[in-house]
Motif scaffolding. Sequence first.
Motif, short mmCIF file in Angstrom:
data_model
loop_
_atom_site.label_atom_id
_atom_site.label_comp_id
_atom_site.label_asym_id
_atom_site.label_seq_id
_atom_site.Cartn_x
_atom_site.Cartn_y
_atom_site.Cartn_z
N ILE A 74 -0.64 6.87 0.92
CA ILE A 74 -0.25 5.49 1.30
C ILE A 74 1.21 5.51 1.77
N PRO A 75 1.90 5.28 2.92
CA PRO A 75 3.23 5.44 3.48
C PRO A 75 4.19 4.69 2.61
N GLU A 76 5.50 5.02 2.59
CA GLU A 76 6.38 4.32 1.56
C GLU A 76 6.31 2.93 1.86
N VAL A 106 4.18 0.79 2.88
CA VAL A 106 2.78 0.10 2.33
C VAL A 106 3.21 0.09 0.78
N SER A 113 6.22 13.98 4.84
CA SER A 113 6.30 13.15 3.51
C SER A 113 5.04 13.41 2.65
N SER A 129 2.95 11.26 1.85
CA SER A 129 1.81 10.39 2.12
C SER A 129 1.10 11.07 3.44
N LYS A 130 1.85 11.94 4.24
CA LYS A 130 1.58 12.73 5.44
C LYS A 130 0.80 13.95 4.94
N LYS A 174 -2.51 12.70 3.88
CA LYS A 174 -3.38 12.47 4.75
C LYS A 174 -4.01 13.46 5.55
N THR A 181 -6.49 0.35 -0.05
CA THR A 181 -5.37 0.74 0.76
C THR A 181 -5.19 2.16 1.19
N ALA A 182 -5.68 3.19 0.23
CA ALA A 182 -5.31 4.42 0.48
C ALA A 182 -6.54 4.98 1.26
N GLU A 231 -5.39 4.05 5.01
CA GLU A 231 -4.38 4.65 5.23
C GLU A 231 -5.00 6.36 5.71
N VAL A 232 -5.84 6.79 4.70
CA VAL A 232 -6.28 8.21 4.86
C VAL A 232 -7.21 8.33 6.14
#
Lengths: 192, 254
Positions: free
Chosen positions: A157-159, A161, B73, B75-76, B79, B103-104, B107-108
């Motif tokens: 989850i990006p920061e 979000v 980052s 999150s990247k 992903k 949500t996760a 995003e993924v």
Amino acid sequence: MSKILYVIDNNTKKDYNYKIEEDTIIYHFSINSGSNVLIDLDKEDISLYYYYNDINYDDNIFTIKVNHNKSNTHSELFNHGVNVKDNELSFKVEGSVLKNSAKCICNQDNQIINISDGKSTICPNLLIDNYDVDSSHSAYIGKFKDEDIFYLESRGIPEKVCYKLLLNGFLINSDSIEYDKIKDFVLEIEKI
Amino acid sequence: MLEIKNLYCKVKETEDNILEDFSLTIKKGEIHVIMGPNGTGKSTLSKVIMGHYKYEVTGGDILLDGESILNLSVSKRAKKGIFLCMQDPTVIEGVSNSEFLRTAIGEVSGTKVNLYTFIKDMEKAMDEVKLNNNMLHRSLNLGFSGGEKKKNEILQLKMLKPKFIILDELDSGLDVDSLRIACKNINDYLEEYPDTALLIITHYPRILEYIRPQYVHILKEKKIQKTGGIELAFEIEKEGYNGVNVMMGNEENE
């Protein structure tokens, strides 16, 4: 079954007085407002749950006082504020138990999240004049925890979000809140 | 899959490196174990791979499928398929499990998650890890027992479908039955996705009775000192880190 009240303030300053005589839940949502809330618990064996959720942009003060005027009354206050800009937000929270009011429960949980470098203060007061009372208070002022952001990010989850998730969870802090009654407030969260 | 090349890292704003000249290569489908005494940097390694904010890489590189991930980052990295099953999962009040996971997954996967499909998949996965359905609507890890938190990590793993998994002391806080359930789910996942690589960080070989690794590494004095097969883990259990001569006999795992 508790009585449920919704209060929405939007850029106002108001006074509220409640005489509570039955189990009551109050959801109070505030957008850039200040208010004075005075609550009297006037009947034995009743409870009050008060959820105050505030999005703040200017200098504002929220004051709430709960008077336990009868024995065996129960109050739970959850005051959450998000101070968005570099301004002042103050919570003045007082629980008062009279000498003749025994076996009361009087609790308060106060938190303010500073998004920028605003100045926030919380004054949590408990004025207890009876020996047989269960009471507690807590106060937190700060940012969202780095460890929380890391955990959410570690699942992809990006920061940005992550902050949305945390803000929603912080400002809509009861499962029982009906979203369609607080549409403006939900939209305001999106703007933070 | 994952290559750690001559890695140096430290806690930010401190001087001493926790890992020095640390190298490890984990290929597709391989299962590796890192064991070592307390405070040797095992959990640090897992957090550095994930990009934890407290740590700074001062030398070397970490590559996933040939590409450096150091500038990505957190999150990247997730992903790209890295999943850290945490030793002590964070409690986040107000954010429900369902909201978080939906949500996760969105995003993924990069797609909008269909609510019906999500609920069905979640119910199936929760049943497999033996978690009660009501936790779906509870705040993330709030009021969960140690075992429930770990099972929740495995649930997330199953839903997010990573290709490189780090298990940081999965066995701590899990009773025998729960450990068996967690490991069965991981083995089923590895069977379904055989290219997945796994790095297990543990103190005890008990977990290795359920998940059989190809390689066991001993981490001591900031780097891997010895590599062997599963028999090395049982030797350590019997003799202790001081009893096994971990400073000799390095074997390459390539």
